[in-house]
Design a protein around this motif. Structure first.
Motif, PDB file in Angstrom:
ATOM      1  N   ASP A 101      -8.026  10.885   4.441  1.00  0.00           N
ATOM      2  CA  ASP A 101      -7.314  10.524   3.223  1.00  0.00           C
ATOM      3  C   ASP A 101      -6.860  11.795   2.523  1.00  0.00           C
ATOM      4  O   ASP A 101      -7.648  12.733   2.342  1.00  0.00           O
ATOM      5  CB  ASP A 101      -8.219   9.714   2.289  1.00  0.00           C
TER       6      ASP A 101
ATOM      7  N   THR B 257      -4.994   7.509  -3.575  1.00  0.00           N
ATOM      8  CA  THR B 257      -4.986   6.053  -3.398  1.00  0.00           C
ATOM      9  C   THR B 257      -5.987   5.580  -2.347  1.00  0.00           C
ATOM     10  O   THR B 257      -6.103   4.370  -2.123  1.00  0.00           O
ATOM     11  CB  THR B 257      -3.585   5.581  -2.994  1.00  0.00           C
ATOM     12  N   ASP B 258      -6.693   6.484  -1.696  1.00  0.00           N
ATOM     13  CA  ASP B 258      -7.661   6.102  -0.659  1.00  0.00           C
ATOM     14  C   ASP B 258      -7.009   5.176   0.364  1.00  0.00           C
ATOM     15  O   ASP B 258      -7.523   4.109   0.708  1.00  0.00           O
ATOM     16  CB  ASP B 258      -8.887   5.419  -1.270  1.00  0.00           C
ATOM     17  N   LEU B 259      -5.856   5.595   0.863  1.00  0.00           N
ATOM     18  CA  LEU B 259      -5.056   4.747   1.729  1.00  0.00           C
ATOM     19  C   LEU B 259      -5.780   4.398   3.030  1.00  0.00           C
ATOM     20  O   LEU B 259      -5.699   3.260   3.515  1.00  0.00           O
ATOM     21  CB  LEU B 259      -3.728   5.438   2.035  1.00  0.00           C
TER      22      LEU B 259
ATOM     23  N   SER C 255     -16.217   3.668   2.218  1.00  0.00           N
ATOM     24  CA  SER C 255     -16.324   4.607   1.093  1.00  0.00           C
ATOM     25  C   SER C 255     -17.324   5.720   1.340  1.00  0.00           C
ATOM     26  O   SER C 255     -17.390   6.679   0.563  1.00  0.00           O
ATOM     27  CB  SER C 255     -16.713   3.849  -0.179  1.00  0.00           C
TER      28      SER C 255
ATOM     29  N   GLN D 195      -8.956   4.076   3.502  1.00  0.00           N
ATOM     30  CA  GLN D 195      -9.935   3.035   3.194  1.00  0.00           C
ATOM     31  C   GLN D 195      -9.252   1.692   2.970  1.00  0.00           C
ATOM     32  O   GLN D 195      -9.737   0.648   3.412  1.00  0.00           O
ATOM     33  CB  GLN D 195     -10.727   3.416   1.940  1.00  0.00           C
ATOM     34  N   ALA D 196      -8.116   1.718   2.270  1.00  0.00           N
ATOM     35  CA  ALA D 196      -7.410   0.475   1.981  1.00  0.00           C
ATOM     36  C   ALA D 196      -6.938  -0.201   3.267  1.00  0.00           C
ATOM     37  O   ALA D 196      -6.935  -1.434   3.366  1.00  0.00           O
ATOM     38  CB  ALA D 196      -6.223   0.753   1.063  1.00  0.00           C
TER      39      ALA D 196
ATOM     40  N   LEU E  16       0.852  -1.190   0.000  1.00  0.00           N
ATOM     41  CA  LEU E  16       0.000   0.000   0.000  1.00  0.00           C
ATOM     42  C   LEU E  16       0.893   1.247   0.000  1.00  0.00           C
ATOM     43  O   LEU E  16       1.933   1.273   0.662  1.00  0.00           O
ATOM     44  CB  LEU E  16      -0.903   0.026   1.232  1.00  0.00           C
TER      45      LEU E  16
END
Length: 1013
Positions: free
Chosen positions: A195, A199-201, A210, A203-204, A127
């Protein structure tokens, strides 16, 4: 050398010499005895000095009025629940007597967030990106493991601006790990995690989902987080590696392009221009610490984000939904005879390929179902395939759902696109769900579902919500972020332990034990001194012996007399009903000792506290509200003093001569320089602005705190092939030659400059791997050189920008140099924004349309200089200063500074007396009354005794030292003379012995000759 006396003479002359010297040595012996007496007296004075110093410490407590303002608390509950189980109370300064009813409805909690489950702590997660946590940037690389991310988060929670978020790794099951974030501070604000890259880190990692919501809603829209500046790039303020960009929707307005490399003011303008309406504004607020903060305010209740621009600004925040647990079987396939493909809910058991394209499921075959539901309830049952051609997989799914429902919870059973039987827990969060499907194959078939394993762990993203404490105090509802509530009851901190419907009564009373303890310490100290003096001065008539080395010492008698007189006499300025120690319960006994009647003393604490404090503590008061007592010195005398004011204090003030009610005649640049701090503020006034608009603009500028910013000049650094560099640009990609790069390993970029406090620093950054090191590495090195007091970033034009982390006046500076064979060109680093604090100048409309400028402080030291470019305000460009108060106290001249009037050194009565006059009248305006109290009187006497430089005991010790030194000198001289006399006598007797020995030898020779004849 030793000599034997009398060998020739027969006389013991050595003994004769010793006796003669002993007679002469009596003078030295007398001096030695005298010295011993002086040393004994000196030691005695040192002993009494120690006791007097201890008494002085007790007196210092009694003379300080604040030491009487001590309180204690008592708690009681109106129910069977102990009050101490609900809350505790700690009392501090500023408390007062009272009783308060408190109900704790809710205690504050700390927010906790949990990540996804990962199967390793040390393996790279793959990530990358960055996010904001508690205002601090967290930059994640693809090579980072779960442990590395935890370390980065922990590192961000340090220094002057910590994130206030801690991180830990939790093992949820064998080989499964989660990262848990915990807020260091309790309250509903919880953890600020945003965020800030595409890359929506966040959320990842699984901390948010979301969905988004407005972080801080207003009645018509939303507010961003607070920023320290409105004219500095937002990405720089957030310390982001790359500035987020995106096209967002705000309410009914879409297609709004935002770039966070711009300032808050520019972003506001971009929004309003794109919307064609004023839907964005800047909200400015001055904090308790004097720092000004700025928030972007948007109108609109619905938002669509792109590139996490709005989330980076803090307009939106990610949701923390619960994750549902999901279990799946191995995939099952349809038979080729049935058309192939994977199974679905409509597939009959006769269509399932049980191996090698065949189906051997028979009617009457059974499947054993067993498992555990969400809450841990177990179940088991048997599913029978009554008709392989008619019984479907959907029937089995229905049976699964029915069995879970019978156990007490709800699941959804389905078949996914790959033919896997899937069971999803309908209740989100941590789950105990499990399912086993065992095909019994009574007909000899080979149906096998395989292991049904968890593919998604159920969990709550928000393990614990942060919430505020809620309590009522005397019926008033209060909400606080912490369980430590220090502003509900003045001077009292309530520490909330648990919520309960009981009413806890908090009673605040004077701390009688503490106040009585001060009196008792004085009594013990006095008695120790009195007993010691009595032992020194006693005389035993039978033995005719004295008590101690200071017997008959007039100085000691003086000490005893002064202390005794103070104890028995009345205290000036005290109430006639309570003006002696005896009246307060401290009485002198026949043996010269003091005794404290605690009951009587504490009775006055309850019934006449004001007069009790006047008896002991120094205090002053003015006859009118505009006369305020401030302090006194050891030389101030008690009394009621007339205050005569000849000049009232004034503020520096200037009023324009032009009525600007209809608008100023032209554009004006107003520059104000504060005399106290030297800070400069520039106000740009537009043509046509009215008086009120001008006043608002000036006050707004005066209230601002600026952060010091340095910007590298020049054309800006670019990347080979075009485009501006960023912090992630590799050093070998910087265009140094106009289309190429000639930097080499071993090259150095040198630094010199000053830190915020002006301390000079210097260092260098060495290029060790030009293909791997980045501009960000250089920036990090600059930050370290400047003591991590700054943020070093790259703006959109490729310039290095140095921003002080703290607003206000700063001496940060930086010079860059290059040492190497390449062509790297670095511009000079100059101040682009001068840091300063808010300036204490206020603008007003005088009521007639004229602008008035007034310094907030009084006196000649406070003022400002006006520089008006065009003179449209009608205020002359010059320096304006205030006036100091002037006057006399008790007819003695006093010195004014602002509104403060101080008695001059050497004045008969008011030396050190300090007061404040806030009135507007002159002449004899009132009186200032000063009472010293017993504690001050006692401390002054004891100071005269014990001062190590000019005290009475110090003088005595110096006298003893001088006398002892003189005696020592006499003894040394006499010992030297006696030693010389001894040696002279020895020499004389030795000469006699030698002569007699010679005569004896000659006589013996003559006798021998005569015999021979």
């Amino acid at each position: 050398m030793q000599y034997i006396s009398g060998l020739s003479s027969g006389i013991d002359w050595r003994n004769m010499i010793d006796q003669m010297i002993a007679v002469d040595h009596q003078v030295v012996d007398n001096l030695t005895t005298q010295r011993s007496g002086l040393e004994s007296k000196q030691k005695a004075w040192q002993e009494i000095n120690t006791k007097l110093s201890a008494l002085k410490s007790a007196a210092e407590k009694l003379r300080d009025l604040d030491n009487f303002s001590v309180f204690t608390t008592a708690l009681s509950s109106n129910s069977s629940t102990d009050a101490e189980d609900i809350l505790s109370a700690a009392v501090g300064s500023g408390a007062s007597l009272g009783t308060f009813d408190v109900v704790v409805s809710q205690t504050a909690t700390y927010e906790k967030l949990s990540s996804n489950s990962f199967d390793s702590v040390s393996d790279a997660l793959g990530l990358s990106g960055e996010f904001l946590l508690g205002g601090q940037r967290i930059n994640i690389a693809a090579s980072d493991s779960l442990a590395a991310i935890r370390t980065k988060i922990e590192n961000a929670n340090s220094g002057d601006t910590p994130s206030s978020v801690s991180a830990s790794i939790m093992t949820t099951s064998e080989g499964q790990y989660r990262l848990v974030l915990t807020s260091d501070d309790s309250g509903a604000d919880g953890i600020d995690i945003r965020d800030s890259s595409a890359t929506d880190l966040v959320q990842a990692l699984g901390f948010t989902d979301s969905s988004t919501s407005i972080r801080e809603a207003t009645s018509s829209g939303a507010l961003s987080v607070s920023f320290s500046s409105s004219d500095t790039a937002v990405s720089s303020l957030l310390n982001l590696t790359a500035a987020p960009t995106g096209t967002v929707t705000i309410g009914a307005y879409g297609g709004i392009s935002l770039d966070l490399s711009k300032s808050l003011e520019q972003i506001k303008d971009d929004i309003n221009a794109a919307a064609g309406a004023s839907i964005a504004s800047i909200v400015q607020e001055e904090g308790d610490d004097g720092d000004t903060t700025y928030q972007l305010k948007l109108v609109g209740t619905s938002y669509a984000d792109d590139g996490n621009v709005l989330e980076s600004l803090g307009i939106l925040s990610g949701g923390h939904g619960s994750v549902q647990e999901v279990h799946q079987s191995d995939a099952l396939s349809k038979s080729t005879a049935a058309g192939g493909g994977v199974i679905d809910a409509f597939t009959s058991f006769s269509q399932i390929d049980t191996g090698s394209g065949l189906n051997n499921i028979a009617n009457g075959d059974t499947i054993t179902l067993s498992g555990v539901d969400h809450s841990g309830n177990t179940f088991s049952d048997t599913f029978t395939i009554t008709n392989a051609a008619g019984t479907t997989v959907g029937d089995l799914l229905t049976e699964i759902e029915s069995l879970f429902a019978g156990a007490g919870s709800s699941v959804t059973a389905s078949v996914d696109a790959s033919g896997k039987i899937t069971v999803t827990d309908d209740t989100g969060g941590d789950s105990q769900l499990s399912l086993n499907l065992v095909a019994n194959n009574e007909g000899g078939g080979t149906l096998d579902f395989g292991e049904i394993e968890a593919v998604t762990d159920g969990r709550a993203m928000q393990v614990q919500a942060g919430r505020n404490a809620v309590l009522t105090v005397d019926g008033v509802r209060l909400e606080r972020e912490s369980n430590s509530v220090d502003d509900a009851i003045a001077g009292v901190t309530l520490n909330l332990a648990k919520a309960d419907s009981s009413t806890v009564t908090v009673s605040i009373d004077r701390d009688k034990s503490e106040i009585t303890g001060m009196a008792n310490s004085f009594v013990k100290g006095y008695n120790s001194v009195a007993s010691w003096i009595r032992e020194q001065t006693k005389y035993d008539e039978e033995t005719e012996s004295t008590g101690g080395p200071l017997f008959g010492d007039s100085t000691l008698t003086n000490v005893q007399t002064q202390l005794l007189n103070l104890v028995i006499n009345t205290v000036d300025g005290a109430s006639s009903s309570l003006n002696t120690l005896a009246a307060a319960g401290i009485s002198l006994q026949e043996d010269g000792q003091l005794e404290l009647d605690s009951t009587k003393f504490q009775g006055y604490i309850d019934t006449d506290f004001q007069n009790l404090t006047r008896l002991f503590a120094a205090q002053g008061s003015g006859s009118i509200g505009s006369i305020e007592y401030m302090s006194y010195s050891r030389d101030t005398k008690a009394g009621a003093y007339d205050v005569n004011i000849t000049q009232v204090a004034e503020q520096a003030s200037a009023t324009g001569s032009v009525d600007l009610s209809s608008g100023i005649a032209g554009a004006e640049t107003l520059t104000l320089t504060d005399k106290v701090t030297g800070q400069v503020a520039v106000v740009e006034i537009e043509s046509g602005w009215t008086t009120d608009a001008i006043v608002n603009a000036i006050n707004s500028e005066m209230a601002r705190n600026y952060t010091h910013v340095l910007t590298e000049g020049g054309a800006g650094n670019t990347i080979v092939g075009g485009g501006s560099i960023t912090s992630s640009t590799k050093l070998n990609l910087i265009d140094t030659t106009g289309g190429g790069n000639d930097l080499s390993n071993g090259d150095r970029i040198t630094f010199s400059g000053t830190k915020r406090n002006g301390i000079e620093v210097q260092g260098f950054f060495e290029i060790t791997d030009v293909a791997d090191q980045t501009v960000g590495d250089l920036l990090e090195n600059i930050e370290q050189i400047l003591g991590d007091e700054v943020d070093a970033t790259i703006d959109t034009s490729g310039h290095i920008v140095i921003t002080d982390k703290t607003s206000g006046m700063s001496q940060i500076s930086l010079n860059l140099g290059y040492v190497g064979d390449g062509s790297l060109s670095l511009g000079s680093v100059d101040t682009s924004t001068t840091g300063r604090y808010a300036i204490d100048i206020t603008a007003e409309n005088d009521g007639s349309g004229h602008v008035t400028l007034r310094h907030d402080d009084y006196g000649s030291a406070a003022g400002y200089t006006v520089a008006s470019a065009n003179g449209f305000l009608g205020i002359t460009s010059q320096e304006y200063v205030g006036q100091d108060v002037a006057g006399t106290i008790n007819g003695e001249l006093a010195t004014g500074s602002g509104q403060v009037l101080s008695g001059n050194s050497g004045s008969n009565n008011i030396d050190g007396l300090v007061m404040k006059y806030t009135g507007a009248a002159t002449g004899n305006v009132g009186t200032l009354s000063m009472t010293l109290g017993f504690g001050e009187d006692l401390e002054r006497i004891l100071y005269g005794f014990t001062d190590p430089y000019s005290g009475l005991i110090d003088a005595k010790n110096e006298g003893y030292d001088s006398s002892i030194d003189s005696i020592n000198e006499q003894i040394d001289r006499m010992e030297s003379r006696l030693q010389l006399r001894r040696q002279t006598l020895v020499n004389q007797f030795l000469a006699m012995e030698k002569m007699m020995n010679t005569l004896q030898s000659q006589g013996s020779w003559l006798s021998a000759q005569l015999s021979n004849m």
